[in-house]
Design a protein around this motif. Structure first.
Motif, PDB file in Angstrom:
ATOM      1  N   GLY A 176     -12.765  -6.622  -4.690  1.00  0.00           N
ATOM      2  CA  GLY A 176     -11.675  -6.679  -3.731  1.00  0.00           C
ATOM      3  C   GLY A 176     -11.991  -7.570  -2.547  1.00  0.00           C
ATOM      4  N   SER A 177     -10.968  -8.186  -1.965  1.00  0.00           N
ATOM      5  CA  SER A 177     -11.177  -9.165  -0.898  1.00  0.00           C
ATOM      6  C   SER A 177     -11.851  -8.575   0.330  1.00  0.00           C
ATOM      7  N   SER A 178     -11.712  -7.290   0.571  1.00  0.00           N
ATOM      8  CA  SER A 178     -12.365  -6.676   1.734  1.00  0.00           C
ATOM      9  C   SER A 178     -13.874  -6.545   1.555  1.00  0.00           C
ATOM     10  N   LEU A 179     -14.359  -6.718   0.327  1.00  0.00           N
ATOM     11  CA  LEU A 179     -15.787  -6.553   0.053  1.00  0.00           C
ATOM     12  C   LEU A 179     -16.498  -7.884  -0.141  1.00  0.00           C
ATOM     13  N   SER A 192       4.047  -2.343  -2.127  1.00  0.00           N
ATOM     14  CA  SER A 192       2.609  -2.098  -2.103  1.00  0.00           C
ATOM     15  C   SER A 192       1.927  -3.011  -3.105  1.00  0.00           C
ATOM     16  N   GLY A 193       0.611  -3.095  -2.967  1.00  0.00           N
ATOM     17  CA  GLY A 193      -0.208  -3.785  -3.939  1.00  0.00           C
ATOM     18  C   GLY A 193      -1.505  -3.009  -4.086  1.00  0.00           C
ATOM     19  N   ALA A 194      -2.105  -3.067  -5.239  1.00  0.00           N
ATOM     20  CA  ALA A 194      -3.387  -2.395  -5.456  1.00  0.00           C
ATOM     21  C   ALA A 194      -4.386  -3.420  -5.971  1.00  0.00           C
ATOM     22  N   ARG A 195      -5.670  -3.170  -5.697  1.00  0.00           N
ATOM     23  CA  ARG A 195      -6.695  -4.136  -6.058  1.00  0.00           C
ATOM     24  C   ARG A 195      -7.522  -3.683  -7.258  1.00  0.00           C
ATOM     25  N   LEU A 196      -7.199  -2.520  -7.812  1.00  0.00           N
ATOM     26  CA  LEU A 196      -7.921  -2.034  -8.984  1.00  0.00           C
ATOM     27  C   LEU A 196      -7.036  -2.171 -10.221  1.00  0.00           C
ATOM     28  N   PRO A 197      -7.509  -2.851 -11.271  1.00  0.00           N
ATOM     29  CA  PRO A 197      -6.710  -3.001 -12.491  1.00  0.00           C
ATOM     30  C   PRO A 197      -6.775  -1.754 -13.360  1.00  0.00           C
ATOM     31  N   ASP A 198      -6.403  -0.643 -12.765  1.00  0.00           N
ATOM     32  CA  ASP A 198      -6.503   0.675 -13.403  1.00  0.00           C
ATOM     33  C   ASP A 198      -5.443   1.556 -12.756  1.00  0.00           C
ATOM     34  N   PRO A 199      -4.831   2.491 -13.499  1.00  0.00           N
ATOM     35  CA  PRO A 199      -3.800   3.351 -12.893  1.00  0.00           C
ATOM     36  C   PRO A 199      -4.293   4.141 -11.694  1.00  0.00           C
ATOM     37  N   PHE A 200      -5.590   4.335 -11.589  1.00  0.00           N
ATOM     38  CA  PHE A 200      -6.132   5.018 -10.412  1.00  0.00           C
ATOM     39  C   PHE A 200      -5.759   4.272  -9.133  1.00  0.00           C
ATOM     40  N   GLY A 201      -5.668   2.931  -9.218  1.00  0.00           N
ATOM     41  CA  GLY A 201      -5.382   2.124  -8.034  1.00  0.00           C
ATOM     42  C   GLY A 201      -4.059   2.449  -7.384  1.00  0.00           C
ATOM     43  N   THR A 202      -3.022   2.697  -8.184  1.00  0.00           N
ATOM     44  CA  THR A 202      -1.728   3.070  -7.610  1.00  0.00           C
ATOM     45  C   THR A 202      -1.626   4.578  -7.388  1.00  0.00           C
ATOM     46  N   ALA A 203      -2.273   5.347  -8.248  1.00  0.00           N
ATOM     47  CA  ALA A 203      -2.234   6.804  -8.073  1.00  0.00           C
ATOM     48  C   ALA A 203      -2.816   7.203  -6.726  1.00  0.00           C
ATOM     49  N   VAL A 204      -3.875   6.531  -6.299  1.00  0.00           N
ATOM     50  CA  VAL A 204      -4.513   6.902  -5.039  1.00  0.00           C
ATOM     51  C   VAL A 204      -3.629   6.530  -3.848  1.00  0.00           C
ATOM     52  N   TYR A 210      -3.973 -23.595  -9.668  1.00  0.00           N
ATOM     53  CA  TYR A 210      -3.645 -22.598  -8.646  1.00  0.00           C
ATOM     54  C   TYR A 210      -2.939 -21.447  -9.347  1.00  0.00           C
ATOM     55  N   PHE A 211      -3.612 -20.293  -9.410  1.00  0.00           N
ATOM     56  CA  PHE A 211      -3.058 -19.147 -10.117  1.00  0.00           C
ATOM     57  C   PHE A 211      -2.960 -17.960  -9.158  1.00  0.00           C
ATOM     58  N   GLY A 212      -1.739 -17.519  -8.898  1.00  0.00           N
ATOM     59  CA  GLY A 212      -1.572 -16.306  -8.105  1.00  0.00           C
ATOM     60  C   GLY A 212      -2.301 -15.152  -8.779  1.00  0.00           C
ATOM     61  N   HIS A 213      -2.913 -14.312  -7.985  1.00  0.00           N
ATOM     62  CA  HIS A 213      -3.761 -13.232  -8.511  1.00  0.00           C
ATOM     63  C   HIS A 213      -3.089 -11.890  -8.270  1.00  0.00           C
ATOM     64  N   GLN A 214      -3.172 -11.011  -9.270  1.00  0.00           N
ATOM     65  CA  GLN A 214      -2.533  -9.700  -9.148  1.00  0.00           C
ATOM     66  C   GLN A 214      -3.092  -8.887  -7.990  1.00  0.00           C
ATOM     67  N   THR A 215      -4.336  -9.113  -7.618  1.00  0.00           N
ATOM     68  CA  THR A 215      -4.935  -8.391  -6.495  1.00  0.00           C
ATOM     69  C   THR A 215      -4.956  -9.253  -5.235  1.00  0.00           C
TER      70      THR A 215
END
Length: 528
Positions: free
Chosen positions: A172-175, A418-430, A512-517
């Motif tokens: 993730g970009s914050s890390l 919203s957007g989530a940075r984890l490619p896993d359902p946990f990312g939106t569930a949290v 140039y590819f937009g990124h899901q995260t």
């Protein structure tokens, strides 16, 4: 139509047409991006989780690992060339690549990586949301995240967690990894260089910050000594072009190469031109948020009424045609636990909404203030204002940038995404089903459920279970259960669309590819 399929079952759509030819105006080694810089309060990785600033920070700071936009399931090396997971699954050891340096010339060490990750936890800002979920606190993080030598970073887990989730979060970009020596030269009163990093950078990435004037311009220069090789784009300029129509005109004139926030009407017009419209599916949703600290909105029947006051089918054909697709689940399409039927029942029905309001004790309707999360949501809020009036709900529209109000629970009704940075359902569930402490003093603004003051201990427990469960079938069942409970509780966040982010590119821009995260990187961009 060119399509690239994602592992999550989503699709990148690229729309091209040849009604006219655009002539390149910017230099061949310069990329110019038209965007909205107003939503960048800080360039500090610890303080970010929004789209534009995440892209900037992802180019200033490299991560230990990365996720490619066309394969979100495969974790790839970046500053860490390899890693191993302990047999008991309670620690991950990263081996950093040799020879990588910061923009200052300082070597990138495991201690810099440990300092950067620990700093995010200690700062406790929105950037800590993902990594803090694994049990790290300001009190324990020094113990669990440490360098054992210059090239070896040990990440111990305070509690049982699926290790893939931990590694995903480190992308993730914050890390991103900060030059700790440079940053700490600017520390004041123990702030870990917070004030300095708001408008400055100590980069490990492919670009260095040259200039940033808020609400005006941001300029980055390519690093000749970057470990991955000097980028083709020697300079990247982000211009503040908040109006969609101006972005369209500047793109057509060749003044900008990429447009990031183009509205539906202008996208319709651009689809007839020789451009590329890259519709990037995101791990997030468009929603109506209701603040349950408001005694009216705390009533389930009132929240149920709001489920039927937006004409989302009309929006799907207009404002949302390029920005999202209808979806009424907190699990993204194609992920484990997502429903086969994406639309289980939030139909536009103002008569039903009126009836529900009367049953809740409001036969004469309601009056509330309506906030867009930011200017990009203004058209959707105007549509909600108009359709809600048919149900007897009078919404006073308050234009502006209201994401800070949302994070502080200082709103009544709000529309955003919203957007989530984890490619896993946990990312939106949290985000949508997790609220470990509903007190105002907890200040858990990273969790959307907390923002709306919905206390949901059953959901929170299921989310906690899902982060340590490794059996795929059991994880899927947990997410299905969450989704069912969420819908039946008349939630404070009414999900109506899954987001897509449209990026419009001139045809000579490649790579140039937009990124899901939102971790879009410029190092591979070229121009023909």
């Amino acid at each position: 139509m060119v399509r690239r399929t994602l592992a999550a079952g989503l699709v990148f759509g690229i729309v091209t047409a040849a009604a006219s030819t655009l002539q390149a105006a910017s230099p061949p080694n310069m990329l110019v991006i038209g965007t909205d810089l107003a939503a960048i309060p800080s360039l500090d990785p610890a303080a970010i989780n929004a789209r534009t600033v995440s892209e900037v920070v992802s180019n200033l700071y490299d991560n230990l690992v990365q996720l490619a936009p066309d394969d979100m399931q495969t974790i790839r090396p970046m500053l860490a060339e390899s890693w191993t997971v302990a047999p008991d699954k309670r620690s991950i050891t990263f081996k950093l690549r040799a020879g990588a340096t910061f923009a200052s010339g300082n070597p990138i060490t495991a201690e810099d990586a440990a300092w950067s990750i620990r700093r995010v936890i200690k700062m406790g800002q929105v950037g800590a949301t993902d990594i803090a979920l694994w049990g790290y606190t300001p009190e324990n993080v020094d113990k669990f995240i440490r360098a054992s030598d210059d090239r070896t970073l040990v990440v111990e887990l305070p509690e049982p967690v699926t290790t893939d989730l931990v590694i995903y979060s480190l992308a993730g970009s914050s890390l991103g990894i900060i030059d700790s020596k440079v940053a700490m030269q600017h520390e004041k009163n123990g702030d870990l260089a917070r004030d300095w990093l708001k408008a400055n950078a100590a980069p490990s990435g492919a670009y260095s910050l040259t200039q940033w004037r808020p609400n005006d311009i941001l300029i980055c220069e390519a690093r000749a000594n970057y470990w991955g090789g000097a980028p083709a784009m020697k300079r990247v300029i982000m211009r503040h072009v908040p109006e969609s129509g101006n972005q369209r005109l500047q793109l057509m004139a060749g003044d900008i190469d990429v447009a990031q926030y183009v509205g539906s009407g202008d996208l319709e017009a651009l689809a007839k031109e020789k451009v590329v419209i890259d519709q990037v599916p995101g791990f997030g949703f468009y929603y109506i948020a209701l603040n349950m600290k408001d005694p009216d909105l705390a009533k389930p029947l009132v929240r149920r009424a709001f489920q039927h006051v937006l004409d989302w089918k009309a929006l799907a054909q207009t404002n949302m045609r390029f920005a999202g697709f209808p979806w009424q689940s907190i699990i993204p399409k194609g992920m484990a636990g997502a429903p086969a039927n994406p639309l289980p029942g939030y139909e536009f029905d103002p008569a039903l909404a009126k009836k529900l309001l009367a049953e809740a004790g409001y036969p004469n309707g309601l009056k509330k203030k309506l906030f867009p999360a930011g200017p990009v949501h203004l058209q959707n809020t105007e549509a909600l204002q108009a359709s809600a009036k048919l149900a007897g709900i009078e919404l006073e529209l308050v234009p502006g940038e209201h994401t800070p109000d949302f994070r502080a629970r200082n709103f009544e009704v709000l529309m955003g995404n919203s957007g989530a940075r984890l490619p896993d359902p946990f990312g939106t569930a949290v985000q949508y089903a997790y609220n470990p402490d509903n007190r105002d003093s907890a200040k858990l603004g990273g969790y959307y459920l907390w923002r709306t003051a919905l206390d949901a201990p059953e959901l929170t427990k299921l989310v906690d279970q899902s982060k340590s469960e490794t059996d795929p079938a059991k994880r899927k069942a947990l997410f299905e259960q969450m989704d069912k409970i969420y819908r039946e509780m008349d939630p404070s966040l009414i999900v109506l669309f899954q987001r897509t982010d449209p990026y419009v590119l001139r045809t000579n821009v490649k790579g140039y590819f937009g990124h899901q995260t939102w971790s879009t990187r410029w190092s591979g961009v070229t121009k023909e």
